[in-house]
Design a protein around this motif. Sequence first.
Motif, PDB file in Angstrom:
ATOM      1  N   SER A   1       0.825  -1.204   0.000  1.00  0.00           N
ATOM      2  CA  SER A   1       0.000   0.000   0.000  1.00  0.00           C
ATOM      3  C   SER A   1       0.860   1.256   0.000  1.00  0.00           C
ATOM      4  CB  SER A   1      -0.904   0.006   1.230  1.00  0.00           C
ATOM      5  OG  SER A   1      -1.607   1.219   1.324  1.00  0.00           O
ATOM      6  N   THR A   2       0.447   2.249  -0.800  1.00  0.00           N
ATOM      7  CA  THR A   2       1.154   3.521  -0.827  1.00  0.00           C
ATOM      8  C   THR A   2       0.693   4.433   0.300  1.00  0.00           C
ATOM      9  OG1 THR A   2      -0.455   4.431  -2.369  1.00  0.00           O
ATOM     10  CG2 THR A   2       1.519   3.438  -3.316  1.00  0.00           C
ATOM     11  N   ALA A   3      -0.328   4.010   1.067  1.00  0.00           N
ATOM     12  CA  ALA A   3      -0.821   4.807   2.180  1.00  0.00           C
ATOM     13  C   ALA A   3       0.075   4.675   3.415  1.00  0.00           C
ATOM     14  CB  ALA A   3      -2.252   4.398   2.533  1.00  0.00           C
ATOM     15  N   GLY A   4       1.038   3.755   3.358  1.00  0.00           N
ATOM     16  CA  GLY A   4       1.968   3.602   4.474  1.00  0.00           C
ATOM     17  C   GLY A   4       1.422   2.787   5.628  1.00  0.00           C
ATOM     18  N   THR A   5       0.404   1.972   5.386  1.00  0.00           N
ATOM     19  CA  THR A   5      -0.197   1.183   6.460  1.00  0.00           C
ATOM     20  C   THR A   5       0.451  -0.183   6.613  1.00  0.00           C
ATOM     21  OG1 THR A   5      -1.853   0.347   4.928  1.00  0.00           O
ATOM     22  CG2 THR A   5      -2.425   2.303   6.196  1.00  0.00           C
ATOM     23  N   GLY A   6       1.226  -0.601   5.634  1.00  0.00           N
ATOM     24  CA  GLY A   6       1.870  -1.904   5.697  1.00  0.00           C
ATOM     25  C   GLY A   6       1.021  -3.034   5.161  1.00  0.00           C
TER      26      GLY A   6
ATOM     27  N   LEU B   1      -1.681  -1.171  -8.909  1.00  0.00           N
ATOM     28  CA  LEU B   1      -3.105  -1.457  -8.951  1.00  0.00           C
ATOM     29  C   LEU B   1      -3.823  -0.693  -7.850  1.00  0.00           C
ATOM     30  CD1 LEU B   1      -3.061  -5.343  -9.388  1.00  0.00           C
ATOM     31  CD2 LEU B   1      -3.484  -3.634 -11.144  1.00  0.00           C
ATOM     32  N   ARG B   2      -5.081  -0.367  -8.090  1.00  0.00           N
ATOM     33  CA  ARG B   2      -5.916   0.304  -7.094  1.00  0.00           C
ATOM     34  C   ARG B   2      -6.711  -0.780  -6.374  1.00  0.00           C
ATOM     35  NH1 ARG B   2     -10.987   3.136  -7.198  1.00  0.00           N
ATOM     36  NH2 ARG B   2     -10.925   4.845  -5.712  1.00  0.00           N
ATOM     37  N   LYS B   3      -6.398  -0.996  -5.091  1.00  0.00           N
ATOM     38  CA  LYS B   3      -7.024  -2.052  -4.309  1.00  0.00           C
ATOM     39  C   LYS B   3      -7.506  -1.470  -2.985  1.00  0.00           C
ATOM     40  CE  LYS B   3      -6.034  -6.111  -4.978  1.00  0.00           C
ATOM     41  NZ  LYS B   3      -6.834  -7.023  -5.803  1.00  0.00           N
ATOM     42  N   TYR B   4      -8.267  -2.277  -2.245  1.00  0.00           N
ATOM     43  CA  TYR B   4      -8.848  -1.833  -0.980  1.00  0.00           C
ATOM     44  C   TYR B   4      -7.851  -2.009   0.162  1.00  0.00           C
ATOM     45  CZ  TYR B   4     -12.170  -1.262   2.818  1.00  0.00           C
ATOM     46  OH  TYR B   4     -12.830  -0.823   3.941  1.00  0.00           O
ATOM     47  N   ASP B   5      -7.654  -0.954   0.931  1.00  0.00           N
ATOM     48  CA  ASP B   5      -6.816  -0.990   2.132  1.00  0.00           C
ATOM     49  C   ASP B   5      -7.751  -0.942   3.338  1.00  0.00           C
ATOM     50  OD1 ASP B   5      -5.104  -0.493   4.278  1.00  0.00           O
ATOM     51  OD2 ASP B   5      -3.752   0.718   3.070  1.00  0.00           O
ATOM     52  N   ALA B   6      -7.846  -2.039   4.077  1.00  0.00           N
ATOM     53  CA  ALA B   6      -8.788  -2.148   5.184  1.00  0.00           C
ATOM     54  C   ALA B   6      -8.435  -1.225   6.339  1.00  0.00           C
ATOM     55  CB  ALA B   6      -8.849  -3.588   5.676  1.00  0.00           C
ATOM     56  N   VAL B   7      -7.159  -0.899   6.513  1.00  0.00           N
ATOM     57  CA  VAL B   7      -6.755  -0.016   7.608  1.00  0.00           C
ATOM     58  C   VAL B   7      -7.251   1.407   7.349  1.00  0.00           C
ATOM     59  CG1 VAL B   7      -4.786   0.936   8.861  1.00  0.00           C
ATOM     60  CG2 VAL B   7      -4.748  -1.447   8.109  1.00  0.00           C
TER      61      VAL B   7
ATOM     62  N   HIS C   1     -10.066   2.667  -1.118  1.00  0.00           N
ATOM     63  CA  HIS C   1      -9.213   2.155  -2.189  1.00  0.00           C
ATOM     64  C   HIS C   1      -8.018   3.091  -2.365  1.00  0.00           C
ATOM     65  CE1 HIS C   1     -12.792  -0.203  -3.159  1.00  0.00           C
ATOM     66  NE2 HIS C   1     -11.974  -0.998  -3.813  1.00  0.00           N
ATOM     67  N   VAL C   2      -6.836   2.512  -2.394  1.00  0.00           N
ATOM     68  CA  VAL C   2      -5.603   3.280  -2.589  1.00  0.00           C
ATOM     69  C   VAL C   2      -4.733   2.542  -3.605  1.00  0.00           C
ATOM     70  CG1 VAL C   2      -5.616   4.303  -0.282  1.00  0.00           C
ATOM     71  CG2 VAL C   2      -4.421   2.155  -0.677  1.00  0.00           C
ATOM     72  N   LEU C   3      -3.672   3.198  -4.064  1.00  0.00           N
ATOM     73  CA  LEU C   3      -2.744   2.569  -4.995  1.00  0.00           C
ATOM     74  C   LEU C   3      -1.823   1.602  -4.253  1.00  0.00           C
ATOM     75  CD1 LEU C   3      -1.665   5.482  -7.341  1.00  0.00           C
ATOM     76  CD2 LEU C   3      -3.255   3.627  -7.814  1.00  0.00           C
ATOM     77  N   PHE C   4      -1.612   0.456  -4.849  1.00  0.00           N
ATOM     78  CA  PHE C   4      -0.679  -0.537  -4.337  1.00  0.00           C
ATOM     79  C   PHE C   4       0.393  -0.728  -5.389  1.00  0.00           C
ATOM     80  CE2 PHE C   4      -4.032  -1.285  -1.443  1.00  0.00           C
ATOM     81  CZ  PHE C   4      -3.544  -2.023  -0.394  1.00  0.00           C
ATOM     82  N   ARG C   5       1.666  -0.619  -4.991  1.00  0.00           N
ATOM     83  CA  ARG C   5       2.785  -0.757  -5.926  1.00  0.00           C
ATOM     84  C   ARG C   5       3.528  -2.054  -5.666  1.00  0.00           C
ATOM     85  NH1 ARG C   5       3.430   3.965  -8.551  1.00  0.00           N
ATOM     86  NH2 ARG C   5       2.798   5.854  -7.482  1.00  0.00           N
ATOM     87  N   GLU C   6       4.048  -2.611  -6.754  1.00  0.00           N
ATOM     88  CA  GLU C   6       4.848  -3.821  -6.654  1.00  0.00           C
ATOM     89  C   GLU C   6       6.157  -3.513  -5.942  1.00  0.00           C
ATOM     90  OE1 GLU C   6       7.395  -6.674  -9.657  1.00  0.00           O
ATOM     91  OE2 GLU C   6       5.702  -5.528 -10.459  1.00  0.00           O
ATOM     92  N   GLU C   7       6.494  -4.348  -4.977  1.00  0.00           N
ATOM     93  CA  GLU C   7       7.783  -4.179  -4.301  1.00  0.00           C
ATOM     94  C   GLU C   7       8.689  -5.330  -4.722  1.00  0.00           C
ATOM     95  OE1 GLU C   7       6.856  -6.311  -0.020  1.00  0.00           O
ATOM     96  OE2 GLU C   7       7.009  -4.158  -0.110  1.00  0.00           O
ATOM     97  N   ARG C   8       9.981  -5.035  -4.785  1.00  0.00           N
ATOM     98  CA  ARG C   8      10.937  -6.059  -5.227  1.00  0.00           C
ATOM     99  C   ARG C   8      11.917  -6.365  -4.151  1.00  0.00           C
ATOM    100  NH1 ARG C   8      12.019  -4.147 -11.424  1.00  0.00           N
ATOM    101  NH2 ARG C   8       9.961  -4.685 -12.133  1.00  0.00           N
TER     102      ARG C   8
END
Length: 54
Positions: free
Chosen positions: A14-19, A37-43, A47-54
């Motif tokens: 999550s790009t919202a910083g919630t982990g 992708l724009r997905k649901y962040d329950a915290v 809906h917020v942007l989620f980025r792929e982490e490597r």
Amino acid sequence: MTRSTARPVVRLKSTAGTGVTYVTRKNRLNDPDRLVLRKYDAVVGAHVLFREER
């Protein structure tokens, strides 16, 4: 290409910083860049942007 290299498992953070994270697969041939992708962040409760982490 073998199946494991063509569709790797990726973690979306999550790009919202919630982990909050999602786990999905992506097609490396169609999406060679990092997946966003724009997905649901329950915290956050929205809906917020989620980025792929490597």
